[in-house]
Design a protein around this motif. Structure first.
Motif, short mmCIF file in Angstrom:
data_model
loop_
_atom_site.label_atom_id
_atom_site.label_comp_id
_atom_site.label_asym_id
_atom_site.label_seq_id
_atom_site.Cartn_x
_atom_site.Cartn_y
_atom_site.Cartn_z
N ILE A 318 55.72 22.60 -12.32
CA ILE A 318 54.31 22.33 -12.06
C ILE A 318 54.10 21.91 -10.60
CG2 ILE A 318 52.37 20.83 -12.66
CD1 ILE A 318 53.49 20.70 -15.50
N VAL A 319 54.97 21.06 -10.11
CA VAL A 319 54.84 20.56 -8.75
C VAL A 319 55.02 21.67 -7.72
CG1 VAL A 319 55.94 19.08 -7.02
CG2 VAL A 319 55.45 18.18 -9.30
N ARG A 320 55.99 22.55 -7.95
CA ARG A 320 56.26 23.62 -6.98
C ARG A 320 55.10 24.61 -6.87
NH1 ARG A 320 61.32 24.53 -5.08
NH2 ARG A 320 60.13 25.89 -3.69
N LYS A 321 54.26 24.68 -7.90
CA LYS A 321 53.12 25.60 -7.87
C LYS A 321 51.89 24.97 -7.24
CE LYS A 321 52.20 28.30 -11.31
NZ LYS A 321 52.44 29.60 -10.65
N ASN A 322 51.96 23.68 -6.90
CA ASN A 322 50.81 23.00 -6.30
C ASN A 322 51.00 22.97 -4.78
OD1 ASN A 322 49.34 20.46 -5.21
ND2 ASN A 322 48.47 20.72 -7.25
N LYS A 323 50.05 23.54 -4.05
CA LYS A 323 50.22 23.70 -2.61
C LYS A 323 50.21 22.38 -1.85
CE LYS A 323 45.28 24.38 -1.59
NZ LYS A 323 44.29 25.28 -0.97
N TYR A 324 49.62 21.33 -2.44
CA TYR A 324 49.51 20.07 -1.72
C TYR A 324 50.79 19.25 -1.76
CZ TYR A 324 44.54 21.14 -1.78
OH TYR A 324 43.32 21.76 -1.61
N VAL A 325 51.65 19.47 -2.73
CA VAL A 325 52.86 18.64 -2.87
C VAL A 325 54.13 19.46 -2.93
CG1 VAL A 325 51.63 16.73 -3.98
CG2 VAL A 325 52.56 18.58 -5.39
N SER A 326 54.02 20.78 -2.81
CA SER A 326 55.22 21.61 -2.92
C SER A 326 56.24 21.29 -1.84
CB SER A 326 54.84 23.09 -2.87
OG SER A 326 54.16 23.39 -1.65
N GLU A 327 55.75 20.87 -0.67
CA GLU A 327 56.67 20.50 0.40
C GLU A 327 57.13 19.06 0.28
OE1 GLU A 327 58.03 22.45 2.88
OE2 GLU A 327 57.21 23.98 1.56
N VAL A 328 56.26 18.19 -0.22
CA VAL A 328 56.61 16.77 -0.34
C VAL A 328 57.77 16.57 -1.29
CG1 VAL A 328 55.73 14.48 -0.93
CG2 VAL A 328 54.22 16.15 0.13
N VAL A 329 57.84 17.41 -2.34
CA VAL A 329 58.90 17.25 -3.33
C VAL A 329 60.28 17.47 -2.72
CG1 VAL A 329 58.96 19.65 -4.10
CG2 VAL A 329 59.54 17.83 -5.71
N LYS A 330 60.34 18.19 -1.61
CA LYS A 330 61.62 18.44 -0.96
C LYS A 330 62.09 17.27 -0.10
CE LYS A 330 60.64 23.41 -0.55
NZ LYS A 330 60.48 24.55 0.42
N GLU A 331 61.16 16.47 0.38
CA GLU A 331 61.51 15.50 1.40
C GLU A 331 61.47 14.05 0.94
OE1 GLU A 331 57.19 14.81 3.54
OE2 GLU A 331 58.35 16.60 4.03
N GLY A 332 60.99 13.79 -0.27
CA GLY A 332 60.77 12.40 -0.67
C GLY A 332 61.95 11.72 -1.32
N TRP A 333 63.06 12.42 -1.54
CA TRP A 333 64.16 11.85 -2.31
C TRP A 333 65.07 10.96 -1.47
CZ3 TRP A 333 63.03 12.43 -7.17
CH2 TRP A 333 62.31 13.55 -7.57
N GLY A 334 65.33 11.37 -0.25
CA GLY A 334 66.26 10.63 0.60
C GLY A 334 65.91 9.17 0.75
N PRO A 335 64.68 8.85 1.20
CA PRO A 335 64.34 7.43 1.36
C PRO A 335 64.30 6.66 0.05
CG PRO A 335 62.42 8.83 1.72
CD PRO A 335 63.61 9.73 1.68
#
Length: 504
Positions: A318-335
């Motif tokens: 579901i998240v990957r199909k949403n244009k507003y958060v599809s990129e955020v899901v890739k970068e939010g795990w490290g911190p």
């Protein structure tokens, strides 16, 4: 950092950009810097984090839509009636007069003071309730039988708090940039972020449960079984998912209300997300742990764990199909996971000293939460200012946030002393020692907030996703360590319990 460097950095896509290619639309809602009508995409990020940074980042090279749609501040903080000394302003095209006016010395203090004080008083009430509840549940049978649950509490609270604070920070920035003003972008952004929150909560809940159990095995090697592991992880995941739904919905509604009444959500949303997040998460975790303990010898825990794990790929889709958060899901795990590792130190320290120092379970969440909230407000304001190409008035904001912290600490000490919460052995020395610890910690929190936020921006990472988890986890560790050192230096604890303390 020049534009070519930013373009080569895969993390540069999360800073603000326009999702419209229409030049007229950009001119209508764009940022005017010093009277210039240059296209936002032609601006460059230059210099260090101290300098003004462009409102947009270099567009993603892979064609993913950006998070923020248009650049338009439409609120003014109370008491603001003039621009920054730098002459920067944000105005709507077509001659609109409303806009974001920077914090001018003196005038901005009143607005920030009023909003921060009101919010932090409400937040500290939630922290007091969370501390009181933690002080009570530590004696419940399930927490005594499975001591790893005590280690889980600060780790899970830190992880969940980071997720909600990141959400609040993203919502605040998006609101200030005007993304939540139209139904289509508002609905898509909110739905995407709530789905992202569920994905993150289930993932970090599973990792937090397993990590806490592993730490418990190291500290207290005992014979454990699969049922206890399943109870730990399933309780953590179910608690994280349920509290995320409640708190995420609350944050979205709160930011929309702030936008409607032209109040800066940077001063309000993040502290409430953190404080009420702790209380709601602790209530849900305690109830789930008690319920699951009654069925620990049945297949319920393992079955529930498998169902929750199966939901992770569903939310990911579901998240990957949403244009507003599809990129955020890739970068939010490290911190977030870095913060978990840092916060585990606070969890081990709390588990080690919670019984030795009476009242630590009451004091620690409030001390760490309040000072962390002060730093989070500062970090959120700096992040929005960097995104909007506006210079934050650092000295004035630091002074205001430091001073607003003092009456709230006094209120906290008065409430728990008068109500007798936490079985704290109050004396003049304990009050003085706590005051020194609190003032030291809030100073460190403000310094770290400024340094961490600007450093991530300088490196090309969005502070909305990176700064707050690292900041709050460091404050948890530093606050718990300073509290233990202070109690030890004062001779406070079980050794001093036989001597009646002097009244405050």
């Amino acid at each position: 950092m020049n534009s070519s460097a930013a373009a080569s950095d895969p993390h540069s896509t999360h800073v603000l950009a326009s999702d419209s290619d229409d030049d007229e639309h950009l001119q209508e809602h764009g940022i005017l810097k010093g009277g210039s009508d240059s296209h936002p995409h032609q601006q460059q990020r230059q210099g260090s984090a101290d300098s003004s940074s462009t409102i947009v980042s270099i567009d993603s090279t892979d064609g993913h839509p950006p998070k923020y749609a248009r650049e338009s501040f439409e609120y003014s903080e109370p008491g603001h009636d003039r621009e920054y000394d730098q002459g920067l302003s944000v105005e709507r095209g077509g001659g609109g007069s409303s806009g974001f006016h920077g914090s001018a010395e003196g005038e901005s203090d009143k607005g920030l003071w009023m909003q921060a004080l009101t919010t932090l008083v409400i937040a500290v009430s939630g922290l007091i309730c969370a501390g009181w509840l933690l002080d009570a549940v530590q004696h419940w049978p399930v927490f005594l039988e499975i001591s790893e649950l005590i280690i889980l509490i600060p780790i899970l609270l830190n992880l969940k708090g980071n997720l909600e604070m990141n959400l609040a920070s993203r919502l605040s920035t998006a609101s200030n940039m005007g993304l939540l003003d139209t139904p289509s972008s508002r609905n898509g952004f909110i739905k995407g972020n709530l789905a992202l929150l569920q994905l993150q909560s289930l993932t970090v809940g599973s990792v937090a449960g397993l990590f806490s159990f592993a730490l418990g095995m190291i500290v207290h090697p005992t014979t454990n079984n699969l049922e206890e592991i399943a109870l730990m992880i399933s309780s953590s995941m179910l608690c994280a998912s349920a509290s995320s739904f409640i708190l995420g919905s609350f944050m979205c509604g709160l930011v929309l209300i702030c936008r409607h009444f032209h109040v800066n959500p940077d001063n309000i949303a993040v502290p409430l997300a953190s404080s009420f997040g702790d209380l709601v998460t602790l209530v849900i975790l305690s109830g789930i742990a008690v319920f699951m303990d009654d069925y620990i010898q049945t297949p319920l825990c393992i079955s529930l764990l498998l169902i929750l794990l199966a939901l992770i790929p569903v939310w990911l889709y579901i998240v990957r199909k949403n244009k507003y958060v599809s990129e955020v899901v890739k970068e939010g795990w490290g911190p977030v996971f870095s913060a978990m590792v840092i916060a585990s130190t606070a969890g081990l320290t709390l588990e080690r000293y919670i019984n030795q120092f009476p009242g630590m379970a009451m004091i620690s969440p409030v001390l760490n939460g309040l000072t962390g909230n002060i730093g989070s407000i500062y970090a959120s304001r700096i992040s929005t200012a960097l995104h909007a190409n506006i210079q934050e008035n650092y000295r004035s904001t630091e002074k205001t946030l430091f001073l607003v912290h003092i009456p709230i600490e006094v209120l906290f000490l008065a409430v728990i002393s008068l109500l007798g919460l936490g079985d704290v052995q109050w004396s003049f020395a304990v009050v003085a020692g706590y005051s020194v610890v609190a003032l030291t910690l809030v100073t460190m929190s403000l310094a770290l907030a400024k340094w961490i936020t600007r450093l991530f921006w300088k490196w090309g990472y969005d502070p909305d996703n990176y700064a707050l988890p690292i900041l709050t986890s460091l404050i948890d560790v530093l606050g718990t360590a300073l509290l233990v050192i202070g109690f030890w230096a004062l001779g406070y604890g079980k050794d001093a319990a036989t001597t009646p303390p002097a009244s405050v």
